[in-house]
Design a protein around this motif. Structure first.
Motif, mmCIF file in Angstrom:
data_model
loop_
_atom_site.group_PDB
_atom_site.id
_atom_site.type_symbol
_atom_site.label_atom_id
_atom_site.label_comp_id
_atom_site.label_asym_id
_atom_site.label_seq_id
_atom_site.Cartn_x
_atom_site.Cartn_y
_atom_site.Cartn_z
ATOM 1 N N ALA A 223 18.821 13.124 -8.681
ATOM 2 C CA ALA A 223 17.657 12.544 -8.001
ATOM 3 C C ALA A 223 17.073 11.408 -8.840
ATOM 4 O O ALA A 223 16.683 10.365 -8.304
ATOM 5 N N LEU B 238 19.243 8.373 -8.407
ATOM 6 C CA LEU B 238 18.977 7.712 -7.121
ATOM 7 C C LEU B 238 17.622 7.008 -7.147
ATOM 8 O O LEU B 238 17.472 5.927 -6.571
ATOM 9 N N SER C 185 17.239 3.184 -6.277
ATOM 10 C CA SER C 185 16.380 2.782 -5.157
ATOM 11 C C SER C 185 15.280 1.842 -5.632
ATOM 12 O O SER C 185 14.986 0.830 -4.988
ATOM 13 N N ASN D 18 11.705 0.794 2.351
ATOM 14 C CA ASN D 18 12.377 2.086 2.418
ATOM 15 C C ASN D 18 12.916 2.493 1.049
ATOM 16 O O ASN D 18 12.867 3.662 0.681
ATOM 17 N N GLY D 19 13.435 1.506 0.307
ATOM 18 C CA GLY D 19 13.899 1.791 -1.048
ATOM 19 C C GLY D 19 12.768 2.328 -1.909
ATOM 20 O O GLY D 19 12.930 3.291 -2.668
ATOM 21 N N MET E 22 12.080 5.823 -0.890
ATOM 22 C CA MET E 22 13.121 6.740 -1.360
ATOM 23 C C MET E 22 12.963 6.993 -2.857
ATOM 24 O O MET E 22 13.140 8.123 -3.323
ATOM 25 N N LEU F 186 10.392 9.461 -3.241
ATOM 26 C CA LEU F 186 10.869 10.771 -2.783
ATOM 27 C C LEU F 186 11.728 11.437 -3.857
ATOM 28 O O LEU F 186 11.546 12.612 -4.175
ATOM 29 N N TRP F 187 12.661 10.671 -4.461
ATOM 30 C CA TRP F 187 13.568 11.278 -5.450
ATOM 31 C C TRP F 187 12.838 11.613 -6.739
ATOM 32 O O TRP F 187 13.177 12.585 -7.412
ATOM 33 N N PHE G 14 24.370 16.009 -3.891
ATOM 34 C CA PHE G 14 24.091 14.661 -4.396
ATOM 35 C C PHE G 14 24.603 13.607 -3.417
ATOM 36 O O PHE G 14 23.921 12.611 -3.145
ATOM 37 N N MET H 42 22.237 13.296 -0.600
ATOM 38 C CA MET H 42 21.042 12.550 -1.010
ATOM 39 C C MET H 42 21.338 11.054 -1.065
ATOM 40 O O MET H 42 20.560 10.224 -0.591
ATOM 41 N N THR I 105 19.801 7.937 1.177
ATOM 42 C CA THR I 105 19.210 6.741 0.568
ATOM 43 C C THR I 105 19.835 5.478 1.152
ATOM 44 O O THR I 105 19.137 4.551 1.570
ATOM 45 N N MET J 84 18.728 4.793 4.656
ATOM 46 C CA MET J 84 17.365 4.274 4.730
ATOM 47 C C MET J 84 17.303 2.796 4.338
ATOM 48 O O MET J 84 16.500 2.036 4.863
ATOM 49 N N LEU J 85 18.170 2.411 3.389
ATOM 50 C CA LEU J 85 18.144 1.015 2.944
ATOM 51 C C LEU J 85 18.813 0.105 3.967
ATOM 52 O O LEU J 85 18.369 -1.015 4.202
#
Lengths: 658, 95
Positions: free
Chosen positions: A9, A12, A16, A41-42, A45, A48-49, B7, B10, B14, B17-18
């Motif tokens: 996470a 990511l 992001s 959105n990045g 995210m 979120l992570w 993972f 996830m 991501t 979403m991008l």
């Protein structure tokens, strides 16, 4: 396995946030709205992570998964749940993750709050700056400071928390400080976004104000809680030792205070624009510097955090962030040009300017004192630390000047004031100050520092209370309101100003504590046997019994004292000295009887097997006011921060006519 | 194996979403407002441009002080003056 997902996470989150930073800037430069929405959105995210990895960290702590090194090092089977949760920010890796979490959450608030039309040109750069900070923090967490690193096997028990940190202050002191540091990212991001978008600074400075206030509030609470923790837990009767780590939190606080005042003048008069921007940038930089000092081990500190290469990541980031933002500001300095110069040196603007210079001067003194050991190491091969005397001699006079300015500044008028006006408004407070000094001399308190300190406090307090009185009186006359309504209305209608004055009153109370305990502190040391009674400095101390107890985490040696005053008031005080198994160290738990006049502070210095104990008794006059002053500062800041409501609009009509 | 699958899920979320806003394309695209500098003008908030009622001292949308003005000549006032520095009008009832 769960730890691996936490690490994933973070990875990511890093990607992001990095993507978001790039996409925001590219999208804005190329006028490509889809890319900006993708960047948003990045940004979401990344948050979120970060939140996911934080939750995983908390789960690992609570489930006491000792295969995770961080959990093994900070939690043990006997640790109470509250401290297990606070272990999240007790160590290096966790505190950085916590910081990243705070920046991410603040970033989300910015994402959803700055959506009006006027914020549009600012927004992509604003979010990009926050994303860059997130990217850096995430990079640190996935490379040198991985909170999810695993041990080869799974130990049966962890090392647990340092017993000094097992204190309520330790649950709240670090996170409040971190919240302050993290929130200062937002004013910095606004300044950078303002520079990059070319927007006039008055427009976005109004948006920064409440973020700066909130960051400043948390930094203040963090520092006060740290002082309180040192006073209660470290067992030496002091609250501030001018230790590098303490100093490194005070420096951004001083500069942040200057930034708040500078911004107030900018919003009122449209001057000090460059100065405000520079102070906001520096405050953020100094928050990073604080982490560098704490984590690099460059300067020796009693806080004794793990030394690591991590400090150099922060040094590099600090250098890039400061050079970049100050360089950009210099290049775009024309956008920050003031409308006009100062009209008179006897004006409120000038008062604010002098106050700012004093605050920055004080910050510079503390900064130089803090890095002095590192400088001497460079030239002489060994660290030479400055003692508290250096700080008291240099910081004391500047502090006094700032306090006196509190008294003069609010009666100065904007633009220009005549000496006659000033004299007329200062004569009553000056008389109160003289009266205070005379009374002190008459009752035999003749120490120069106390006379100057208490005299100044009386002068400024008289002045501030008169400000409230003048405002209320005007309303009583013009609107025919009763005194209480008039006072509440006048405060409610200019919360920024009166909130600020209340914060100043809080600072005065802190000064009372500093001067009282600094000048009149008394120390006694005695040996007592159980059952003995002793009279010390107006207290009757009866040593009732001692307790020797084996607990799972420590051997507890406690002495039960019954302390009474001539007026019949009595307290049971239980100073302890405990041997903690996990660190194999003695840790004192002091006992304090706090009264408005003074604190009676007992340290169990030694205990022999028959119960004969060596006690240190400290009398610390006016200490309680320091913590009350801290509370008053918080209330004043909240008042200044609180959004203007309906009442403001309804009562606005009469001033618009004038 | 399970951590890798989680993972990948996830990471997939991501990436989706991008990419989604880009893939949505120009059909949903809204033009960015031009980077116009807000300007203080009578009856408008200097920060967000919202039209202000004459008696609103603070913009109800963003909280920016609307600024006190002399009733005679309209000059911006700091609030502490007893006389307007522009035209000398006595400012009764102001703070």
């Amino acid at each position: 396995m769960i730890a691996d997902i936490g690490y994933g996470a973070l990875l990511l989150a890093f990607l992001s946030a990095g993507y978001a930073a790039l996409a925001f800037v590219l999208g804005q430069r190329r006028r490509y709205p889809e890319l900006i929405r993708s960047a948003e959105n990045g940004f979401r995210m990344a948050a979120l992570w970060v939140a996911a990895s934080s939750l995983i960290m908390l789960y690992l702590l609570v489930s006491r998964d000792y295969q995770v090194r961080y959990v093994f090092e900070h939690v043990s089977n006997t640790l109470p749940l509250a401290y297990v949760l606070s272990a999240f920010w007790a160590g290096q890796e966790g505190s950085l993750l916590f910081w990243l979490l705070l920046v991410s959450m603040a970033g989300l608030v910015v994402l959803y709050s700055q959506r009006d039309a006027a914020a549009q040109p600012l927004r992509p750069y604003l979010l990009a700056t926050i994303a860059i900070v997130q990217t850096f923090m995430a990079l640190v967490l996935i490379l040198p400071s991985n909170p999810f690193a695993l041990l080869a096997n799974r130990p049966a028990d962890g090392l647990g928390l340092n017993p000094l940190l097992e204190n309520v202050g330790m649950i709240f002191h670090p996170p409040t400080l971190f919240i302050g540091y993290a929130l200062y990212t937002i004013p910095f991001a606004f300044v950078l976004a303002g520079i990059l978008s070319g927007q006039p600074s008055d427009a976005w400075m109004a948006r920064v104000r409440r973020w700066s206030l909130m960051a400043w509030l948390f930094l203040s609470i963090g520092i006060i809680l740290g002082a309180w923790w040192a006073y209660i837990e470290l067992g030496w009767g002091g609250y501030w030792a001018w230790d590098p780590v303490e100093n490194s939190s005070l420096i951004p606080w001083l500069v942040g205070t200057a930034a708040l005042h500078s911004a107030a003048v900018q919003s009122r008069r449209g001057i000090f624009r460059t100065w405000t921007a520079v102070l906001n940038i520096l405050t953020f930089g100094l928050c990073i510097f604080a982490t560098f000092v704490t984590r690099s081990g460059v300067i020796q500190s009693v806080h004794a955090f793990e030394r690591s290469s991590l400090g150099w990541y922060f040094a590099a980031f600090l250098a890039v962030a400061m050079a970049g933002s100050l360089g950009l500001l210099a290049a775009r300095r024309r956008a920050f040009a003031d409308n006009y110069a100062l009209e008179s040196y006897l004006s409120r603007e000038a008062g604010f300017l002098i106050g700012n210079l004093l605050l920055v001067g004080a910050a510079t003194v503390v900064f130089l004192g803090t890095i002095f050991p590192a400088i001497t190491e460079l030239f002489r091969g060994q660290q030479v630390a400055l003692d508290a005397g250096f700080y008291n001699r240099s910081f004391g006079p500047i502090g006094l000047a700032i306090i006196l300015l509190f008294g003069v500044c609010p009666v100065l008028l904007w633009r220009r004031t005549t000496l006659a006006q000033l004299a007329r408004r200062l004569i009553v407070p000056a008389a109160i100050a003289v009266l205070t000094i005379v009374v002190l001399i008459v009752i035999g308190r003749r120490e120069p520092i106390a006379l100057v300190g208490f005299g100044s406090v009386a002068f400024v307090a008289g002045n501030i209370l008169m400000e409230f009185g003048r405002g209320a009186l005007a309303r009583m006359r013009s609107a025919g309101e009763n005194p209480v309504t008039a006072l509440l209305r006048v405060v409610g209608r200019d919360r920024r100003r009166y909130g600020g004055l209340i914060v100043h009153l809080g600072v005065l109370l802190i000064v009372l504590g500093v001067v009282g305990s600094g000048v009149y502190k008394q120390e006694y040391q005695t040996v007592m046997k159980p059952g003995e009674t002793l009279d010390i400095a107006g207290y009757t101390v009866q040593y009732v019994q001692y307790v020797d107890q084996e607990l799972p985490d420590k051997q507890r040696f406690a002495t039960i004292l019954r302390v009474s005053r001539p007026n019949g008031a009595a307290r049971e005080l239980v100073p302890e000295k405990n041997f903690h198994w996990n660190v194999e160290q003695w840790v004192s738990e002091v006992a304090v009887w706090s009264r408005p006049a003074e604190d009676f502070y007992v340290i169990l210095a030694g205990l022999s097997s028959d119960g004969t104990a060596t006690f240190q008794f400290l009398q610390e006059p006016l200490m309680l006011w320091m913590w009350i002053g801290g509370g008053v500062m918080v209330l004043g800041t909240l008042l200044a921060w609180w959004p203007a409501g309906e009442r403001r609009r309804r009562s606005a009509s009469d001033t618009a006519e004038g | 194996m399970l951590p890798i699958i989680i993972f990948l899920l996830m990471a997939g979320l991501t990436v989706f979403m991008l990419v989604y806003p880009l893939w949505q394309g120009s059909s949903a695209a809204r033009p960015l407002p031009a980077a116009a500098a807000p300007r203080a003008s009578a009856g408008k908030c200097a920060t967000c441009g919202r039209a202000l009622e004459p008696d609103e001292r603070f913009c109800p949308q963003c909280g920016t002080p609307a600024g006190l003005r002399c009733p005679q000549c309209g000059r911006a006032l700091a609030g502490d003056e007893r006389f307007c520095p522009g035209c000398g009008t006595k400012l009764e009832g102001s703070r």
